[in-house]
Motif scaffolding. Sequence first.
Motif, PDB file in Angstrom:
ATOM      1  N   ALA A   1      -1.601  11.171  15.240  1.00 34.30           N
ATOM      2  CA  ALA A   1      -1.820  11.264  16.685  1.00 34.30           C
ATOM      3  C   ALA A   1      -2.790  10.178  17.150  1.00 34.30           C
ATOM      4  O   ALA A   1      -2.557   9.509  18.166  1.00 34.30           O
ATOM      5  CB  ALA A   1      -2.352  12.642  17.046  1.00 34.30           C
TER       6      ALA A   1
ATOM      7  N   ARG B   1      -1.053   6.868  16.931  1.00 36.81           N
ATOM      8  CA  ARG B   1      -0.077   6.738  18.022  1.00 36.81           C
ATOM      9  C   ARG B   1      -0.764   6.273  19.309  1.00 36.81           C
ATOM     10  O   ARG B   1      -0.275   5.367  19.994  1.00 36.81           O
ATOM     11  CB  ARG B   1       0.615   8.088  18.228  1.00 36.81           C
ATOM     12  CG  ARG B   1       1.666   8.114  19.309  1.00 36.81           C
ATOM     13  CD  ARG B   1       2.261   9.510  19.389  1.00 36.81           C
ATOM     14  NE  ARG B   1       3.343   9.696  18.441  1.00 36.81           N
ATOM     15  CZ  ARG B   1       3.722  10.877  17.957  1.00 36.81           C
ATOM     16  NH1 ARG B   1       3.063  11.971  18.303  1.00 36.81           N
ATOM     17  NH2 ARG B   1       4.743  10.969  17.126  1.00 36.81           N
ATOM     18  N   ILE B   2      -1.892   6.866  19.629  1.00 33.39           N
ATOM     19  CA  ILE B   2      -2.629   6.464  20.831  1.00 33.39           C
ATOM     20  C   ILE B   2      -3.082   5.012  20.715  1.00 33.39           C
ATOM     21  O   ILE B   2      -2.986   4.231  21.669  1.00 33.39           O
ATOM     22  CB  ILE B   2      -3.831   7.399  21.057  1.00 33.39           C
ATOM     23  CG1 ILE B   2      -3.337   8.796  21.454  1.00 33.39           C
ATOM     24  CG2 ILE B   2      -4.772   6.842  22.122  1.00 33.39           C
ATOM     25  CD1 ILE B   2      -4.440   9.832  21.568  1.00 33.39           C
TER      26      ILE B   2
ATOM     27  N   GLY C   1       3.321   8.109  26.613  1.00 35.68           N
ATOM     28  CA  GLY C   1       3.167   8.403  25.193  1.00 35.68           C
ATOM     29  C   GLY C   1       1.766   8.871  24.853  1.00 35.68           C
ATOM     30  O   GLY C   1       1.583   9.799  24.053  1.00 35.68           O
TER      31      GLY C   1
ATOM     32  N   THR D   1       1.389  12.429  26.431  1.00 30.84           N
ATOM     33  CA  THR D   1       2.087  13.483  25.695  1.00 30.84           C
ATOM     34  C   THR D   1       1.434  13.753  24.341  1.00 30.84           C
ATOM     35  O   THR D   1       1.516  14.869  23.822  1.00 30.84           O
ATOM     36  CB  THR D   1       3.566  13.114  25.484  1.00 30.84           C
ATOM     37  OG1 THR D   1       3.660  11.832  24.846  1.00 30.84           O
ATOM     38  CG2 THR D   1       4.307  13.076  26.807  1.00 30.84           C
ATOM     39  N   THR D   2       0.788  12.752  23.774  1.00 33.26           N
ATOM     40  CA  THR D   2       0.047  12.984  22.530  1.00 33.26           C
ATOM     41  C   THR D   2      -1.141  13.901  22.789  1.00 33.26           C
ATOM     42  O   THR D   2      -1.449  14.787  21.988  1.00 33.26           O
ATOM     43  CB  THR D   2      -0.432  11.650  21.934  1.00 33.26           C
ATOM     44  OG1 THR D   2       0.697  10.829  21.635  1.00 33.26           O
ATOM     45  CG2 THR D   2      -1.229  11.878  20.655  1.00 33.26           C
TER      46      THR D   2
ATOM     47  N   GLN E   1       6.731  14.134  22.773  1.00 35.24           N
ATOM     48  CA  GLN E   1       6.297  12.914  22.088  1.00 35.24           C
ATOM     49  C   GLN E   1       7.467  12.114  21.521  1.00 35.24           C
ATOM     50  O   GLN E   1       7.428  10.885  21.496  1.00 35.24           O
ATOM     51  CB  GLN E   1       5.298  13.274  20.987  1.00 35.24           C
ATOM     52  CG  GLN E   1       3.995  13.822  21.546  1.00 35.24           C
ATOM     53  CD  GLN E   1       3.051  14.303  20.470  1.00 35.24           C
ATOM     54  OE1 GLN E   1       3.110  13.869  19.337  1.00 35.24           O
ATOM     55  NE2 GLN E   1       2.168  15.223  20.824  1.00 35.24           N
TER      56      GLN E   1
ATOM     57  N   GLY F   1       8.336   8.425  22.846  1.00 28.70           N
ATOM     58  CA  GLY F   1       8.283   7.461  21.750  1.00 28.70           C
ATOM     59  C   GLY F   1       9.548   6.640  21.629  1.00 28.70           C
ATOM     60  O   GLY F   1       9.495   5.417  21.434  1.00 28.70           O
TER      61      GLY F   1
ATOM     62  N   THR G   1      -1.135  16.341  17.644  1.00 30.96           N
ATOM     63  CA  THR G   1      -2.247  16.210  18.574  1.00 30.96           C
ATOM     64  C   THR G   1      -3.526  15.884  17.823  1.00 30.96           C
ATOM     65  O   THR G   1      -3.608  16.033  16.599  1.00 30.96           O
ATOM     66  CB  THR G   1      -2.457  17.503  19.378  1.00 30.96           C
ATOM     67  OG1 THR G   1      -2.924  18.533  18.496  1.00 30.96           O
ATOM     68  CG2 THR G   1      -1.163  17.953  20.042  1.00 30.96           C
TER      69      THR G   1
END
Length: 307
Positions: free
Chosen positions: A45, A48-49, A109, A112-113, A119, A123, A164
């Motif tokens: 998570a 991803r951010i 994105g 939503t994370t 996600q 994504g 998350t």
Amino acid sequence: MSAHTNPEGGTAATGGTTARRPWPRRAAGAVAGWLAPEVPLARVAAFRILIYAFLVLDVTWVRASVIPHGYVPDLYQPTWLARAVHLPPFGPQVGTALLWVILLGCAAGIATTLWGRWQRTTGWVVAAAFWVWMLNSQGYGYVSHDHLALMVAVTVLPTVGAATLRDGDASQAAGWALRCVQLGVVATYVGSAVLKTLRAGTPAGWANSAVFVWAIMRRGSALVTWTLNYPWLLILGQWALLILEFLSPIVLWLRGRWLYLAVAVFVAFHAMTFAAIGIHFLPTVICWAAFLPLERLPFLARLRRAA
């Protein structure tokens, strides 16, 4: 207690003990475990951010040439992959629309994370739009090998699903995604070393050449121009770089402090090249975060404890 050989070649013990699996299965299990280790979902998570935040910088600064390309479509020479998917050149209006899809997709994105839903949807939108953006960008000359790991990252992150910053559960899907990015990072360096060798004929042919002299004469900063008076020093630097690139796969098996040291060495190398000749390699540098336990960052650890 006695033992007997089972039909598949393993040894089974009587008295309630578990039969030992045949070595091919054990080997396959070890490989699968290495390719998809269990890692905390909070780690993917956070990664991803980081990736989506960097994409905003990438399309607006690092590879911001797509919209200007729309004014010179005759110069478009698509790469093999762009030809395979029949990607045509597009005008500045389409480029602008694509830019906004990426920017809004990255914002969604990240949101939503933090939220924990949708996600995969956001994504895949980001992945598709960014691939189109990069395929167009690479059709006008220079192919950015520093984007290899980043392209892998945007492709595999949607496969993880919901994750998350508060999620402490371990996941093989998260481990597989991060391992793919790690392999992309390493492939960047190994591929560079192999290409150097192929172009020069031998590793020594490149390491003993005047590549660094040429680079510094062409775009060197005041920090390194003095090295032109010491060509032997530049030769040593070329050997060090080539060895570092060939040995880069070792980081895939390092752990703890040795891993952190290796990451620091590669990041320091890119900081040096940026200071010396203005080449930053930021897309690859960002992806080195896939090797790090991001969930242990103090503010994320406090966030999970408060959950």
